[in-house]
Write a protein that holds these residues in place. Sequence first.
Motif, PDB file in Angstrom:
ATOM      1  N   UNK A   1      39.673  26.168  48.626  1.00  0.00           N
ATOM      2  CA  UNK A   1      39.059  25.736  49.871  1.00  0.00           C
ATOM      3  C   UNK A   1      40.061  25.924  50.994  1.00  0.00           C
ATOM      4  N   UNK A   2      39.666  26.656  52.013  1.00  0.00           N
ATOM      5  CA  UNK A   2      40.588  26.947  53.108  1.00  0.00           C
ATOM      6  C   UNK A   2      40.187  26.206  54.372  1.00  0.00           C
ATOM      7  N   UNK A   3      41.076  26.223  55.325  1.00  0.00           N
ATOM      8  CA  UNK A   3      40.875  25.482  56.560  1.00  0.00           C
ATOM      9  C   UNK A   3      39.668  25.959  57.357  1.00  0.00           C
ATOM     10  N   UNK A   4      39.389  27.267  57.370  1.00  0.00           N
ATOM     11  CA  UNK A   4      38.229  27.728  58.138  1.00  0.00           C
ATOM     12  C   UNK A   4      37.430  28.826  57.455  1.00  0.00           C
ATOM     13  N   UNK A   5      37.939  29.419  56.405  1.00  0.00           N
ATOM     14  CA  UNK A   5      37.192  30.466  55.699  1.00  0.00           C
ATOM     15  C   UNK A   5      36.285  29.898  54.625  1.00  0.00           C
ATOM     16  N   UNK A   6      36.279  28.598  54.474  1.00  0.00           N
ATOM     17  CA  UNK A   6      35.480  27.895  53.491  1.00  0.00           C
ATOM     18  C   UNK A   6      35.998  28.133  52.086  1.00  0.00           C
ATOM     19  N   UNK A   7      35.129  28.496  51.132  1.00  0.00           N
ATOM     20  CA  UNK A   7      35.508  28.531  49.720  1.00  0.00           C
ATOM     21  C   UNK A   7      35.647  29.973  49.234  1.00  0.00           C
ATOM     22  N   UNK A   8      36.759  30.230  48.569  1.00  0.00           N
ATOM     23  CA  UNK A   8      37.006  31.512  47.911  1.00  0.00           C
ATOM     24  C   UNK A   8      36.987  31.283  46.413  1.00  0.00           C
ATOM     25  N   UNK A   9      36.563  32.312  45.651  1.00  0.00           N
ATOM     26  CA  UNK A   9      36.464  32.207  44.188  1.00  0.00           C
ATOM     27  C   UNK A   9      37.140  33.403  43.544  1.00  0.00           C
ATOM     28  N   UNK A  10      37.845  33.134  42.457  1.00  0.00           N
ATOM     29  CA  UNK A  10      38.408  34.199  41.637  1.00  0.00           C
ATOM     30  C   UNK A  10      37.912  34.015  40.212  1.00  0.00           C
ATOM     31  N   UNK A  11      37.367  35.079  39.633  1.00  0.00           N
ATOM     32  CA  UNK A  11      36.898  35.021  38.246  1.00  0.00           C
ATOM     33  C   UNK A  11      37.874  35.707  37.301  1.00  0.00           C
ATOM     34  N   UNK A  12      39.035  36.128  37.835  1.00  0.00           N
ATOM     35  CA  UNK A  12      40.037  36.821  37.008  1.00  0.00           C
ATOM     36  C   UNK A  12      41.417  36.181  37.167  1.00  0.00           C
ATOM     37  N   UNK A  13      41.437  34.847  37.182  1.00  0.00           N
ATOM     38  CA  UNK A  13      42.677  34.059  37.216  1.00  0.00           C
ATOM     39  C   UNK A  13      43.501  34.303  38.481  1.00  0.00           C
ATOM     40  N   UNK A  14      42.820  34.621  39.584  1.00  0.00           N
ATOM     41  CA  UNK A  14      43.486  34.761  40.863  1.00  0.00           C
ATOM     42  C   UNK A  14      43.891  36.166  41.246  1.00  0.00           C
ATOM     43  N   UNK A  15      43.597  37.145  40.406  1.00  0.00           N
ATOM     44  CA  UNK A  15      43.991  38.522  40.737  1.00  0.00           C
ATOM     45  C   UNK A  15      43.174  39.104  41.880  1.00  0.00           C
ATOM     46  N   UNK A  16      41.910  38.692  42.010  1.00  0.00           N
ATOM     47  CA  UNK A  16      41.076  39.118  43.140  1.00  0.00           C
ATOM     48  C   UNK A  16      40.211  37.932  43.560  1.00  0.00           C
ATOM     49  N   UNK A  17      39.751  37.973  44.829  1.00  0.00           N
ATOM     50  CA  UNK A  17      39.029  36.835  45.407  1.00  0.00           C
ATOM     51  C   UNK A  17      37.817  37.317  46.180  1.00  0.00           C
ATOM     52  N   UNK A  18      36.774  36.481  46.205  1.00  0.00           N
ATOM     53  CA  UNK A  18      35.596  36.759  47.021  1.00  0.00           C
ATOM     54  C   UNK A  18      35.114  35.435  47.621  1.00  0.00           C
ATOM     55  N   UNK A  19      34.443  35.532  48.771  1.00  0.00           N
ATOM     56  CA  UNK A  19      33.891  34.331  49.387  1.00  0.00           C
ATOM     57  C   UNK A  19      32.778  33.761  48.528  1.00  0.00           C
ATOM     58  N   UNK A  20      32.737  32.450  48.428  1.00  0.00           N
ATOM     59  CA  UNK A  20      31.705  31.752  47.662  1.00  0.00           C
ATOM     60  C   UNK A  20      31.227  30.562  48.483  1.00  0.00           C
ATOM     61  N   UNK A  21      30.716  30.842  49.675  1.00  0.00           N
ATOM     62  CA  UNK A  21      30.377  29.772  50.622  1.00  0.00           C
ATOM     63  C   UNK A  21      28.931  29.804  51.088  1.00  0.00           C
ATOM     64  N   UNK A  22      28.066  30.564  50.429  1.00  0.00           N
ATOM     65  CA  UNK A  22      26.682  30.688  50.867  1.00  0.00           C
ATOM     66  C   UNK A  22      25.990  29.329  50.836  1.00  0.00           C
ATOM     67  N   UNK A  23      25.574  28.848  51.993  1.00  0.00           N
ATOM     68  CA  UNK A  23      24.884  27.565  52.090  1.00  0.00           C
ATOM     69  C   UNK A  23      25.731  26.468  52.697  1.00  0.00           C
TER      70      UNK A  23
END
Length: 181
Positions: A116-138
């Motif tokens: 959870x970031x200060x203004x980008x909302x929620x990011x998710x990694x499904x590979x132990x942090x190697x890559x990230x995508x936004x997961x904030x829909x809604x």
Amino acid sequence: VWEPTAACPVQLVSRLALGEEDVLFVAGTSGVWRSRDDGGSWTRVTPETYSQEVTTLATDPARGLLYLGTYEAPAGRPNRVYRSADQGDSWVLLVPGFTSYVRSMGVNTRGHVFAGTNSDLVWRSTDFGDSWSLASDGIDEPIMSPLAIGQDDQLYVGTRKLYGELSGAVFRSTDGGDSWT
């Protein structure tokens, strides 16, 4: 009964986390410190490339992983996420820089990491942090702060508005962050 530990070397404690075998981690303005003896003694285990404040810690005890997020000041410097597979003895830089600092992190039972970031909302990694995508829909609030993960992998985030009317909300996701209500 509450008992004080040995003098904690962190002036402003921002986060506590328990790792494998109840190893205690403390984070704050002076980095990350580890205690293997219930706070009796402390060892600094901060990443070498760290330069500012550690704002959050998250553990994945099932996989023996520790994550940390930073706040890099002044504005414009990259905020970072690191991962350790050896209880802080060594670190891998995972994210060269979110646009806002990481306020909270959590790991679900599948090893998916949420930041959870200060203004980008929620990011998710499904590979132990190697890559990230936004997961904030809604999520329709601009500032995300606390993040919690339930035993059934339900996610919760708390938000607040920075300007104007003071308000906040709690959002829940039952699908790993794909949608929030």
